[in-house]
Design an enzyme around this catalytic site. Structure first.
Site, short mmCIF file in Angstrom:
data_model
loop_
_atom_site.label_atom_id
_atom_site.label_comp_id
_atom_site.label_asym_id
_atom_site.label_seq_id
_atom_site.Cartn_x
_atom_site.Cartn_y
_atom_site.Cartn_z
CG HIS A 264 -1.66 1.29 1.36
ND1 HIS A 264 -3.11 1.10 0.79
CD2 HIS A 264 -1.50 2.32 1.85
CE1 HIS A 264 -3.77 2.28 1.25
NE2 HIS A 264 -2.97 3.04 1.72
CD GLU A 265 1.43 3.52 3.93
OE1 GLU A 265 1.75 4.50 3.25
OE2 GLU A 265 0.63 3.25 4.42
CG HIS A 268 0.43 6.31 -0.40
ND1 HIS A 268 -0.76 6.91 -1.02
CD2 HIS A 268 -0.19 5.56 0.69
CE1 HIS A 268 -2.02 6.64 -0.37
NE2 HIS A 268 -1.55 5.84 0.53
CD GLU A 294 -5.87 5.46 0.89
OE1 GLU A 294 -5.05 6.43 1.13
OE2 GLU A 294 -5.95 4.58 1.54
#
Lengths: 497, 497
Positions: A264-265, A268, A294
């Protein structure tokens, strides 16, 4: 060019101070010993005040007026628009309101940490009403300053996190979800009951999890010459061009949560690393909004990592780091990673149930800010919607109900929708890139994310803030955010597998 | 109180920006990936410029004039004096000189990195002459601004690092060393030849060295709730009250260098942690000078760590971390840790030969800055002194001679004496604390440094910058820096053991 250039210089200086805040903030979460807290808080406050003074310096108003008369290229006009946006957001609030909010938010969120544990809604309410009152004033002031750009006060707060999305567009999108998702959740859970339970319980040493995380990050295109992976109590992603820092946390009882968090990160960080280099340090070179940010992290985490071809590719890698799993096959891994379950807590929710947690919060906070609901009425509204959307009874359970998130106690109204807009955009972007590239799944099945990164780089990352969220989505996918892609994604992954 | 309070507020703000520079600097050396260098350099330059603007803001001159008329307590007067000192140091130079120096220093030190490897004195000289010229201008400007406080231009540079020490006092002290040390070195080395050689070569894993470092740091009073130990290519100590960060480096071929480095930096950090809390954030609350700072680090490293009672105490601890050493006795460890050897390179020198490296540099740089020597004459002077003081021939070997240190290529004239003043002060302080506490060695032999820390805390650390270096030494030991204590320490450790 005088005034425009003066603005560019001022925002460049601001960006350099923001660099300091960014890495002091990272250090605080990742490195700082407890004894450093007090002087760090003072230094951060000083830096924030300096940045606020620079951003609201009296000459900026004149520079904007003058620059708007200059002959500027289209890119420069966009750059001017984004500088103006940040300036207006910083300067449109009376300073006594900002100060009162800062105090009320500290008081409310500080007390909330204890009140939540004690299920103390009445205690919380006594602080929270003042915070709501101040947030309503903020929303009103932002709406007034924007000169008709917002239909409701809540829209002015939404704009801080999901620029370009409005309560009209979100309302329509969320209505689409409400119409289909609750029934879909029932069907998915019913179907899952019939498949065998996969038990991956065991001991997963931190060192092995970290090695796996790094290997997967590299596979996803993270460059460790331009970034780091560390540990913090809440995973996050921060940094600047050339120095992207992500964090995760490890629990030795399982490896899936940390892996999903890291991926997930990494999403980003990939967005940040792909922003337009020529506009580095200026507002137009920054990421568009939280709802687009997101979408990138969720695309990496949900669309990519949890796809069957990718899990198949990862299986031997996982088994190499955790030899005890060598008998588990890729279907079993995939089942463990895509387990769906209704629950009270948003942050623990899977991708299928998560949007209903957000719809509920959106419906409550928009009414609250627009003065159509009072803080006292939140628990009843919460209980009713929780029952309708997820079939759960939260009456009297404030701890696992309306007291569970830090957003409201800290006064961050308008943030929640970006999570689900991100999820919907992720599904829509993933569908569009599949249309554009027929062999995408074959690449992903070989662990090759290059075409995926190139597509996102070209359509999203390199655009910075030149386009609005709606323009970004339209140019990339042919339409604005449409919940149908997400619904189709859920159907396809959970009902047709 | 208006003007004094305005100054306090301004210096407090400055200190908060310095906090940012401190930890961004630490991050740069310890954590930052290579890709972060460019934006970090820009952010650091911006912060430095802001600090310089704050420190030289036009209103400060008026505030100082007004504050000097106010009725202030003795402590406030000292605080005002130290604020004024920092202000004068920052504001007495014409900005075109500062800029020219910054450029010349970058150019010279950048080229030096290659020139040193190529033994290219002539190439170096072409940049260095300009830097010397600018440093002479700086020294002259600082001398003029100080209104008769300095006897020579070089004294004005000395004051930046060793406030309170002058070329008169240093000249006398260094003459004392020159009279005794060269012969003493001969005797020590002669005596060492007769003792058996100790071979500690082996493999010392980084993880075990780090555990040993942490254990010794705790023993020496370092509080890991208020600090960290990390790795960097050059060991250093930095931080703020409550967050003291030291670094070391490990070489797996031996454990002694890293251990000595860690203990040295623990001495620096202990001084910082013991500064007067009530004056935290103001100049008078800061460490007095480099020569006092170095006295604390060297006292920990040389006087304490290398003392026979302490090595005896550490022996089982070392053996626990490195089981292969279980047959080595404490005398053998002590011999390995106190080996004396003449060498070309200052940073590799032991405590016995080190001061002669400094005397040589001091004699050259003071003449250079005062215009009594030209840059062209350095190699001859170097070779002559190296022969006289250490019996070594460095003719034509610039690489291991006058090109070895970064200080001159970066324009840091006046810094060198603080190393040896620190060593002399360390010996003198250690002798004084032994006079004050008869049972000190017994405590050290039990690994108990509490009385040592209490003595230093009371006599040095808690004094901040309230006293001059000379006053500090006189109040703590009864006299100003006197080289006899160092000579006695060398005799006692190396000739009477």
């Amino acid at each position: 060019m005088r005034a425009y250039q003066s603005l560019v210089d001022q925002f460049t200086r601001l960006n350099r101070l923001a660099h300091a805040s960014t890495f002091l903030g990272w250090d605080q979460e990742v490195m700082m010993p407890p004894g450093g807290a007090e002087s760090r808080a003072q230094a951060m406050a000083e830096l924030h005040q300096l940045q606020h003074e620079m951003l609201t310096a009296p000459q900026l108003g004149d520079w904007f007026a003058e620059a708007q008369q200059q002959t500027l290229s289209a890119d420069e006009q966009a750059s001017l628009r984004e500088m103006h946006r940040q300036w207006l957001q910083a300067s449109c609030l009376p300073s006594d309101l900002v100060q009162a909010q800062s105090l009320a938010s500290s008081r409310c969120s500080h007390a909330w940490r204890e009140q939540r544990g004690k299920n103390d809604w009445q205690g919380f309410l006594s602080n929270f009403k003042e915070l709501v009152n101040l947030s309503r004033q903020e929303a009103k002031a932002r709406m007034d300053a924007a000169d008709g750009a917002f239909d409701t006060p809540y829209d002015a707060l939404l704009d801080l996190y999901s620029s370009g999305d409005t309560s009209t567009s979100i309302g329509k999108v969320f209505d689409g979800l409400k119409a289909e998702l609750p029934e879909l959740i029932n069907t998915v859970i019913e179907r899952q009951r019939r498949r065998p339970h996969v038990d991956l319980s065991g001991h997963y040493p931190v060192a092995s999890q970290e090695q796996l995380s790094r290997e997967v990050m590299k596979l996803l295109g993270f460059d460790f010459n331009n970034g780091r992976l560390d540990i913090s109590s809440h995973p996050f992603s921060t940094g600047v061009r050339g120095d992207h820092r992500i964090t995760t946390r490890y629990n030795e009882d399982g490896f899936i949560d940390a892996l999903m968090g890291t991926v997930h990160e990494t999403g980003h960080a990939s967005y940040e690393a792909g922003l337009p280099e020529a506009w580095n340090g200026l507002p137009v070179g920054e990421a568009r909004s939280m709802s687009i940010h997101e979408s990138q992290s969720l695309l990496f985490e949900k669309q990519l990592l949890l796809s069957q071809p990718f899990v198949r590719y990862l299986t031997p890698m996982i088994q190499r780091h955790f030899p005890a799993l060598k008998e588990v096959d890729n279907d079993e891994f995939w089942h463990a990673m895509t387990h769906v379950q209704r629950g009270f807590i948003r942050v623990d929710a899977d991708e299928v149930t998560y949007p209903m947690h957000i719809v509920l919060r959106y419906e409550i906070e928009s009414k609250l800010i627009n003065g159509e609901m009072e803080a006292e009425d939140i628990p009843d509204a919460w209980a009713e919607k929780m029952h309708d959307y997820l079939g759960l009874d939260t009456r009297g359970n404030y701890k696992d109900g309306c007291l569970q998130d830090i957003h409201w106690p800290s006064g961050a109204f308008g943030y929640f929708p970006s999570y689900t807009l991100g999820a919907l955009n992720a599904a829509q972007l993933f569908a569009a890139m599949h249309r554009d590239m027929e062999d995408l799944d074959a690449h992903l099945g070989r662990g090759d994310v290059t075409p995926l990164r190139q597509w996102l780089g070209e359509k999203i990352w390199s655009k910075g803030s030149f386009l609005s969220s709606e323009e970004l989505m339209t140019q990339a996918t042919g339409e604005t955010t449409n919940p149908e892609y997400f619904i189709r994604h859920i159907r396809s992954r959970y009902l047709e597998g």
